[in-house]
Structures are given as C-alpha cells and as structure tokens.
Design an enzyme around this catalytic site. Structure first.
Site, PDB file in Angstrom:
ATOM      1  N   LEU A  16       0.630  -1.281   0.227  1.00 48.43           N
ATOM      2  CA  LEU A  16       0.145   0.127  -0.087  1.00 48.43           C
ATOM      3  C   LEU A  16       0.966   1.328  -0.585  1.00 48.43           C
ATOM      4  O   LEU A  16       0.198   2.387  -0.278  1.00 48.43           O
ATOM      5  CB  LEU A  16      -1.142  -0.377   1.468  1.00 48.43           C
ATOM      6  CG  LEU A  16      -2.259  -0.816   1.171  1.00 48.43           C
ATOM      7  CD1 LEU A  16      -3.325  -0.910   2.604  1.00 48.43           C
ATOM      8  CD2 LEU A  16      -2.607  -1.044   0.262  1.00 48.43           C
ATOM      9  N   LYS A  38       2.459  -2.975   8.762  1.00 46.92           N
ATOM     10  CA  LYS A  38       3.026  -2.058   8.903  1.00 46.92           C
ATOM     11  C   LYS A  38       4.976  -2.718   9.164  1.00 46.92           C
ATOM     12  O   LYS A  38       4.691  -3.032  10.276  1.00 46.92           O
ATOM     13  CB  LYS A  38       3.330  -0.466   9.621  1.00 46.92           C
ATOM     14  CG  LYS A  38       4.746   0.468   9.142  1.00 46.92           C
ATOM     15  CD  LYS A  38       4.336   1.475   8.958  1.00 46.92           C
ATOM     16  CE  LYS A  38       4.448   1.740  10.290  1.00 46.92           C
ATOM     17  NZ  LYS A  38       4.914   3.840  10.577  1.00 46.92           N
ATOM     18  N   ASP A 132       1.955  14.761  13.404  1.00 47.52           N
ATOM     19  CA  ASP A 132       2.371  14.775  11.808  1.00 47.52           C
ATOM     20  C   ASP A 132       0.832  15.245  11.076  1.00 47.52           C
ATOM     21  O   ASP A 132       0.763  13.715   9.868  1.00 47.52           O
ATOM     22  CB  ASP A 132       3.101  13.335  11.543  1.00 47.52           C
ATOM     23  CG  ASP A 132       3.306  13.572   9.510  1.00 47.52           C
ATOM     24  OD1 ASP A 132       3.146  15.307   9.611  1.00 47.52           O
ATOM     25  OD2 ASP A 132       3.850  12.687   9.429  1.00 47.52           O
TER      26      ASP A 132
END
Length: 287
Positions: A16, A38, A132
């Site tokens: 992805l 991840k 972020d």
C-alpha cells in the site's frame, strides 16, 4: 493464495505504501479481517533505533480509541521482523482527493473538519501527540475522515528526540514553534489541523509552494492563504493558526464549535463528491 508471503499468520496481499524505514501492506489477519500491516524494511529491522520508534508508535496508538482514528490491532517489536498491525482504512488520502477534485465546500467540508477535530481530540485526551497531522495522513471516505500514521507520535510529556534545526513531520504543516526548535504540544497538533483544513478548503497549500526555507519563512511570518474560505470556518482556522500556541483553542473546542454548523448545513450531493471515495486505497508510512 498460497503464493502470498505470510508474517505471524498474516497473509500479505499487496503493498500500500513505502517509506524510507517501513513498508505498509494490505493483509488478511488470522481472523480473516483486512488490515494494514507495517513492517520495518530489512535495513532497519535490526536497528535498535528503528525498533524503539516502532515501540513508541505502538504504545502511543494503543491508547487512542476513536471512530476518526485508525485502530491499533497488534504488533511485535521483537523477533527478526518487527511490525505493527492497524485497521485498514478504505478511502482516499485527503492530499490525493483535493489534488484530483479541488477544494471542498459546504456541509461536507464542515463535517470533515469536525470529524478530524474529534479524532485529534481523542488523541490528546489519551495523552498522545500525533506530530504529523497533514493531508497525506487523513483518509477520507465520503465526508468522514480517519487520522492515520502514528509513526512519529509519542506520549505527552515523553522525551522528544529532536534538536534545533531538525524538522520532524510534514514541513508545510508544521507549527511555527516547531520550526524554531521548541517542543511539540497539543497546540502544535491543532495548528497542523487548521493548516490541513485550510488546504481542504482552498485546494492550495496554506503557506504556498517552493523551497523549504520559503515555506518556513511564510509560516513564521503568519502569511497563510485563506482566500475563498467561507465563514464560520475561516474565523476558526485563524484561531487555530495563531502564532502563539498558548492562545490556540483545543481540538475539543474546535469540534464543539463546528458541531452546530456541521449539523445545520445543507448537504449537496455532486458527482465529484460521490466519486471521491475511491480514487485510491493506500496508507502512508513514516519517512
């Protein structure tokens, strides 16, 4: 089906997204759910700093519960291949959505702003700083945002492993105090929320394009582009973009201020709005 790589019972289906330290896969977990997994890249899997960063990400995200924030489902810091498993969030990154269709308007914009404020408030209520908030880290489906990527998040009050001159986060959405080397706070997350919503409302980066030096200069000077943003959002964004972090309201305050406006605004369905949920489905990874 047998050709797919597996990691601790997770079947990795497709890539992805990819960053300098990690890769995000669409995967199926042992319960048959689609998830985003991840894993650190081979170069960083054995690195103590990389593992420490992943451990901080897991610790921070595990504390947050909100329908507007991607859920942490599991992970492993030890072993040969460290990874974290998160809720797979379908939809389109806000950055891609605005680039493809332009600025948002009306009820949809107000609902998006409120949803993201609610998500950020939940992060702060859990004692976590995201650090972020930016268009690339907000997935959108319809008018519903989901905040993703806790790669540089940390618990409030934890030691911040940064130093003056080091830019951590998405530069065009950094609060001025971070550019000046001060500590991240909930107020700096709020500033990034306001800058992100300015981008959604105008279709333009709030402090322009160009060199990092030029963008940072405009942030420090408060030269934000809000041309064309209607009320009440324009006034609220100016509050979130105040130069002094002590004078910025909280994310929870912004969510409350937007509640009545978002509920009362008239919904207008357009072909662009109907299509915008499916340009792409991907997760961002921390650089």
């Amino acid at each position: 089906m047998g050709k797919h790589r597996r990691l601790d019972g997770h079947r990795l289906l497709a890539e992805l997204g990819r960053g300098s330290t990690a890769v995000v896969h669409l995967a199926v977990d042992p319960f048959g759910r689609e998830v985003a997994l991840k894993e650190l890249t081979a170069d960083f899997a054995g690195d103590a700093e990389g593992r420490g960063r992943l451990a901080r990400e897991i610790a921070a995200q595990s504390r947050v519960a909100s329908p507007y924030v991607a859920r942490l489902l599991g992970g492993r810091v030890g072993g040969e291949q460290p990874y974290v498993v998160m809720q797979y969030v379908p939809g389109t990154p806000l950055a891609d959505l605005i680039e493809a269709y332009g600025a948002m308007r009306g009820a949809r914009l107000l609902r998006l702003a409120r949803g993201l404020a609610l998500g950020l408030a939940a992060v702060h209520d859990a004692g976590v700083l995201h650090r972020d908030v930016a268009p690339g880290n907000v997935m959108v489906l319809g008018d519903r945002p989901t905040l993703i990527d806790f790669g540089i998040a940390q618990e409030t009050g934890a030691e911040q492993l940064t130093r003056r001159g080091m830019v951590i986060g998405t530069p065009a959405y950094l609060a001025p105090e971070l550019i000046e080397g001060e500590r991240a706070t909930t107020a700096s997350d709020v500033y990034a929320w306001a800058a992100t919503m300015a981008y959604a409302a105008t279709g333009r980066h709030p402090f322009g394009r160009g060199s990092l030096h030029g963008v940072c200069f405009r942030i420090l000077r408060g030269q934000v582009d809000l041309e064309g943003v209607g009320e009440p959002l324009a006034s609220l964004l100016r509050l979130g973009l105040r130069r002094d972090p002590a004078t910025r309201p909280s994310a929870r305050w912004f969510a409350g201020s937007l509640a009545e406006w978002a509920a009362d605004a008239q919904w207008t369905s357009t072909p662009d709005a109907q299509r915008s949920g499916g340009i792409t489905q991907r997760q961002q990874v921390a650089a």
